[in-house]
Design a protein around this motif. Structure first.
Motif, PDB file in Angstrom:
ATOM      1  N   SER A 199       0.822  -1.212   0.000  1.00 62.28           N
ATOM      2  CA  SER A 199       0.000   0.000   0.000  1.00 62.28           C
ATOM      3  C   SER A 199       0.855   1.261   0.000  1.00 62.28           C
ATOM      4  CB  SER A 199      -0.930   0.017   1.217  1.00 62.28           C
ATOM      5  OG  SER A 199      -1.775  -1.107   1.227  1.00 62.28           O
ATOM      6  N   VAL A 200       1.824   1.324   0.937  1.00 59.51           N
ATOM      7  CA  VAL A 200       2.626   2.540   1.079  1.00 59.51           C
ATOM      8  C   VAL A 200       3.581   2.705  -0.100  1.00 59.51           C
ATOM      9  CG1 VAL A 200       4.315   3.747   2.511  1.00 59.51           C
ATOM     10  CG2 VAL A 200       2.450   2.478   3.590  1.00 59.51           C
ATOM     11  N   CYS A 201       4.362   1.650  -0.379  1.00 57.36           N
ATOM     12  CA  CYS A 201       5.321   1.740  -1.486  1.00 57.36           C
ATOM     13  C   CYS A 201       4.602   1.886  -2.823  1.00 57.36           C
ATOM     14  CB  CYS A 201       6.224   0.508  -1.507  1.00 57.36           C
ATOM     15  SG  CYS A 201       7.354   0.418  -0.106  1.00 57.36           S
ATOM     16  N   GLY A 202       3.516   1.136  -2.979  1.00 57.60           N
ATOM     17  CA  GLY A 202       2.770   1.225  -4.229  1.00 57.60           C
ATOM     18  C   GLY A 202       2.241   2.620  -4.483  1.00 57.60           C
ATOM     19  N   SER A 203       1.680   3.249  -3.430  1.00 55.04           N
ATOM     20  CA  SER A 203       1.128   4.599  -3.597  1.00 55.04           C
ATOM     21  C   SER A 203       2.227   5.616  -3.883  1.00 55.04           C
ATOM     22  CB  SER A 203       0.346   5.003  -2.347  1.00 55.04           C
ATOM     23  OG  SER A 203       1.185   5.027  -1.209  1.00 55.04           O
ATOM     24  N   THR A 208       4.372   9.254  -7.645  1.00 50.85           N
ATOM     25  CA  THR A 208       5.535   9.990  -8.146  1.00 50.85           C
ATOM     26  C   THR A 208       5.780   9.703  -9.625  1.00 50.85           C
ATOM     27  OG1 THR A 208       6.953   8.214  -7.248  1.00 50.85           O
ATOM     28  CG2 THR A 208       6.710  10.213  -5.925  1.00 50.85           C
ATOM     29  N   ALA A 209       5.564   8.451 -10.031  1.00 49.83           N
ATOM     30  CA  ALA A 209       5.723   8.112 -11.449  1.00 49.83           C
ATOM     31  C   ALA A 209       4.685   8.844 -12.292  1.00 49.83           C
ATOM     32  CB  ALA A 209       5.600   6.608 -11.651  1.00 49.83           C
ATOM     33  N   PHE A 249      14.413   4.119 -13.364  1.00 55.29           N
ATOM     34  CA  PHE A 249      14.211   4.010 -11.921  1.00 55.29           C
ATOM     35  C   PHE A 249      12.844   3.419 -11.598  1.00 55.29           C
ATOM     36  CE2 PHE A 249      12.811   5.643  -7.798  1.00 55.29           C
ATOM     37  CZ  PHE A 249      13.877   5.291  -6.997  1.00 55.29           C
ATOM     38  N   PHE A 250      11.780   4.017 -12.134  1.00 56.93           N
ATOM     39  CA  PHE A 250      10.437   3.569 -11.770  1.00 56.93           C
ATOM     40  C   PHE A 250      10.114   2.195 -12.346  1.00 56.93           C
ATOM     41  CE2 PHE A 250       9.804   8.172 -11.007  1.00 56.93           C
ATOM     42  CZ  PHE A 250       9.381   8.071  -9.699  1.00 56.93           C
ATOM     43  N   GLY A 251      10.683   1.856 -13.480  1.00 54.20           N
ATOM     44  CA  GLY A 251      10.456   0.530 -14.046  1.00 54.20           C
ATOM     45  C   GLY A 251      10.976  -0.575 -13.148  1.00 54.20           C
ATOM     46  N   THR A 252      12.169  -0.364 -12.568  1.00 56.28           N
ATOM     47  CA  THR A 252      12.760  -1.394 -11.707  1.00 56.28           C
ATOM     48  C   THR A 252      12.091  -1.460 -10.335  1.00 56.28           C
ATOM     49  OG1 THR A 252      14.487   0.200 -11.095  1.00 56.28           O
ATOM     50  CG2 THR A 252      15.018  -1.366 -12.826  1.00 56.28           C
ATOM     51  N   VAL A 253      11.833  -0.287  -9.711  1.00 63.20           N
ATOM     52  CA  VAL A 253      11.241  -0.324  -8.367  1.00 63.20           C
ATOM     53  C   VAL A 253       9.777  -0.778  -8.409  1.00 63.20           C
ATOM     54  CG1 VAL A 253      12.802   1.414  -7.434  1.00 63.20           C
ATOM     55  CG2 VAL A 253      10.613   2.141  -8.377  1.00 63.20           C
ATOM     56  N   PHE A 254       9.092  -0.516  -9.514  1.00 62.24           N
ATOM     57  CA  PHE A 254       7.715  -1.003  -9.633  1.00 62.24           C
ATOM     58  C   PHE A 254       7.695  -2.532  -9.610  1.00 62.24           C
ATOM     59  CE2 PHE A 254       4.051  -2.553 -11.996  1.00 62.24           C
ATOM     60  CZ  PHE A 254       3.011  -1.851 -11.404  1.00 62.24           C
ATOM     61  N   PHE A 255       8.654  -3.132 -10.289  1.00 64.49           N
ATOM     62  CA  PHE A 255       8.736  -4.598 -10.315  1.00 64.49           C
ATOM     63  C   PHE A 255       8.923  -5.161  -8.912  1.00 64.49           C
ATOM     64  CE2 PHE A 255      11.247  -8.474 -10.307  1.00 64.49           C
ATOM     65  CZ  PHE A 255      10.556  -9.286 -11.198  1.00 64.49           C
ATOM     66  N   MET A 256       9.704  -4.441  -8.076  1.00 64.22           N
ATOM     67  CA  MET A 256      10.054  -4.944  -6.753  1.00 64.22           C
ATOM     68  C   MET A 256       8.996  -4.688  -5.696  1.00 64.22           C
ATOM     69  SD  MET A 256      12.919  -6.569  -6.769  1.00 64.22           S
ATOM     70  CE  MET A 256      13.242  -6.573  -5.019  1.00 64.22           C
ATOM     71  N   TYR A 257       8.362  -3.498  -5.722  1.00 65.87           N
ATOM     72  CA  TYR A 257       7.583  -3.082  -4.566  1.00 65.87           C
ATOM     73  C   TYR A 257       6.120  -2.746  -4.829  1.00 65.87           C
ATOM     74  CZ  TYR A 257      12.319  -2.423  -2.790  1.00 65.87           C
ATOM     75  OH  TYR A 257      13.621  -2.621  -2.429  1.00 65.87           O
ATOM     76  N   ALA A 258       5.726  -2.548  -6.073  1.00 70.35           N
ATOM     77  CA  ALA A 258       4.385  -2.007  -6.323  1.00 70.35           C
ATOM     78  C   ALA A 258       3.440  -2.983  -7.007  1.00 70.35           C
ATOM     79  CB  ALA A 258       4.488  -0.730  -7.159  1.00 70.35           C
ATOM     80  N   GLN A 259       3.776  -4.271  -7.013  1.00 64.26           N
ATOM     81  CA  GLN A 259       2.868  -5.246  -7.602  1.00 64.26           C
ATOM     82  C   GLN A 259       2.878  -6.525  -6.767  1.00 64.26           C
ATOM     83  OE1 GLN A 259       4.069  -7.242 -11.173  1.00 64.26           O
ATOM     84  NE2 GLN A 259       6.204  -6.622 -10.995  1.00 64.26           N
ATOM     85  N   PRO A 260       1.724  -7.164  -6.595  1.00 61.15           N
ATOM     86  CA  PRO A 260       1.672  -8.419  -5.849  1.00 61.15           C
ATOM     87  C   PRO A 260       2.501  -9.492  -6.546  1.00 61.15           C
ATOM     88  CG  PRO A 260      -0.527  -7.504  -6.190  1.00 61.15           C
ATOM     89  CD  PRO A 260       0.402  -6.718  -7.056  1.00 61.15           C
ATOM     90  N   GLY A 261       3.288 -10.221  -5.761  1.00 55.62           N
ATOM     91  CA  GLY A 261       4.092 -11.298  -6.337  1.00 55.62           C
ATOM     92  C   GLY A 261       5.313 -10.824  -7.083  1.00 55.62           C
ATOM     93  N   GLY A 262       5.623  -9.536  -6.966  1.00 52.18           N
ATOM     94  CA  GLY A 262       6.769  -8.991  -7.681  1.00 52.18           C
ATOM     95  C   GLY A 262       8.089  -9.558  -7.210  1.00 52.18           C
ATOM     96  N   THR A 263       8.137 -10.115  -6.002  1.00 52.70           N
ATOM     97  CA  THR A 263       9.385 -10.650  -5.465  1.00 52.70           C
ATOM     98  C   THR A 263       9.311 -12.169  -5.293  1.00 52.70           C
ATOM     99  OG1 THR A 263       8.589 -10.235  -3.218  1.00 52.70           O
ATOM    100  CG2 THR A 263       9.906  -8.510  -4.222  1.00 52.70           C
ATOM    101  N   SER A 264       8.482 -12.821  -6.093  1.00 53.37           N
ATOM    102  CA  SER A 264       8.301 -14.261  -5.938  1.00 53.37           C
ATOM    103  C   SER A 264       9.533 -15.047  -6.365  1.00 53.37           C
ATOM    104  CB  SER A 264       7.083 -14.719  -6.754  1.00 53.37           C
ATOM    105  OG  SER A 264       7.235 -14.352  -8.110  1.00 53.37           O
ATOM    106  N   SER A 265      10.345 -14.490  -7.244  1.00 52.91           N
ATOM    107  CA  SER A 265      11.575 -15.145  -7.678  1.00 52.91           C
ATOM    108  C   SER A 265      12.771 -14.442  -7.045  1.00 52.91           C
ATOM    109  CB  SER A 265      11.698 -15.105  -9.208  1.00 52.91           C
ATOM    110  OG  SER A 265      12.982 -15.543  -9.610  1.00 52.91           O
ATOM    111  N   PRO A 266      13.413 -15.038  -6.018  1.00 51.15           N
ATOM    112  CA  PRO A 266      14.528 -14.371  -5.340  1.00 51.15           C
ATOM    113  C   PRO A 266      15.676 -14.025  -6.280  1.00 51.15           C
ATOM    114  CG  PRO A 266      13.747 -16.227  -4.037  1.00 51.15           C
ATOM    115  CD  PRO A 266      13.044 -16.302  -5.361  1.00 51.15           C
ATOM    116  N   TYR A 267      16.013 -14.950  -7.192  1.00 48.83           N
ATOM    117  CA  TYR A 267      17.131 -14.689  -8.107  1.00 48.83           C
ATOM    118  C   TYR A 267      16.823 -13.500  -9.018  1.00 48.83           C
ATOM    119  CZ  TYR A 267      20.694 -15.335 -11.684  1.00 48.83           C
ATOM    120  OH  TYR A 267      21.735 -15.128 -12.558  1.00 48.83           O
TER     121      TYR A 267
END
Length: 309
Positions: A199-203, A208-209, A249-267
């Motif tokens: 919620s916080v990171c996504g908003s 900002t994007a 910047f926003f393309g990479t951080v969106f993948f990590m923090y602003a979508q459900p399951g964005g960090t499902s693959s640790p590698y």
């Protein structure tokens, strides 16, 4: 509830690889860090030394360089040392500190890129009002506001994450203490924390994007309508570097923090993390200078003054 103080240290287990590759990673991270510090310090020096660059645009660019040095310094030297020595242990307090400052500088950079986009919007779309509107007081206010926003987010993220219980295993599948990776080693229920982070990171990321891309949308519309081809080229040249930096910047951080399951693959998350923790701060000075005639002119003048050309 288990007491989280039972764990006094964590193991940064990201990028498990043979010793030869570890050395290569150490050299890679060290090289990127040196280029980041030298490139951004050079940008600061050029802007400080040339009075023609004492404008709102370069005020923000100078402070972005300071921010990039701080941002990279939180992660890259520790990662290089970890790979070279093979010592992957980080203390509980060290992990919390790293997360706090990484969140602080990362969030501040997101707001700062939005502020820079707004600055370019006013400069190109409202040139007659630009000098009056973008005065020193407003510029400093937006700078302070960006850091305050970063402070709020890093306090929330670090506070919520380290209020969890950590009772083992203590191996973090990452090369630094990022919020999602640390949450995954907690023995508490992290559902509420994940909702808070999303919620916080996504908003923050989305808002900002949006400011950035909407500003550039208006800029492109204004530039296309300019009658002079020379004016269009000059305007696009001034803004293309900003658009590239914002997109990276926003393309990479969106993948990590602003979508459900964005960090499902640790590698995959580790690879993406290298982009926004080490590569983007290293590239920013080059992105903002290669197509900027004013900065290149100031650099040539400085080198000539110092007797290098």
């Amino acid at each position: 509830m288990e007491n989280h103080t039972k764990v006094t240290e964590f193991i940064l287990a990201g990028f498990k690889s043979p010793p030869g590759l570890q050395v290569l990673l150490s050299v890679l991270f060290s090289t990127m860090y040196v280029i980041t510090v030298v490139g951004n310090s050079g940008m600061i020096l050029i802007i400080r030394m040339d009075s023609k660059l004492h404008t709102p645009m370069y005020f923000f660019l100078e402070n972005l360089s300071v921010l990039d040095i701080c941002y990279s310094s939180v992660i890259t030297p520790k990662a290089a040392l970890t790979f070279s020595l093979g010592r992957r242990i980080i203390s509980y307090n060290g992990c919390a500190s790293q997360m706090f400052f990484f969140s602080l500088f990362g969030t501040t950079e997101a707001f700062f890129l939005a502020v820079m986009a707004y600055d370019r919007f006013y400069a190109i779309c409202n040139p007659l009002l630009y000098q009056v509107t973008m005065n020193k007081r407003l510029c400093v206010g937006m700078l302070v506001g960006s850091y305050l926003s970063g402070c709020i987010n890093c306090t929330i993220q670090t506070g919520f994450t380290f209020s969890l219980s950590f009772c083992g295993p203590k191996g973090i599948n990452h090369f630094f203490c990022d919020v999602p990776a640390v949450m995954h080693v907690s023995c508490s229920d992290t559902f509420f924390n994940e909702i808070i982070m999303l919620s916080v990171c996504g908003s923050i990321i989305v808002s900002t994007a949006l400011v950035g891309f909407i500003s550039y949308g208006y800029i492109i519309t204004t530039v296309v309508q300019m009658p002079s081809a020379k004016s269009r080229r000059k305007a696009f040249s001034a803004c293309s570097s900003h658009i590239l930096a914002v997109s990276l910047f926003f393309g990479t951080v969106f993948f990590m923090y602003a979508q459900p399951g964005g960090t499902s693959s640790p590698y995959k998350s580790n690879i993406i993390s290298i982009l926004y923790t080490a590569v983007i701060p290293m590239l920013n000075p080059f992105i903002y200078t290669l197509r900027n005639k004013e900065v290149k002119g100031a650099l040539k003048k400085l080198l000539k003054k110092k007797g290098f050309s």
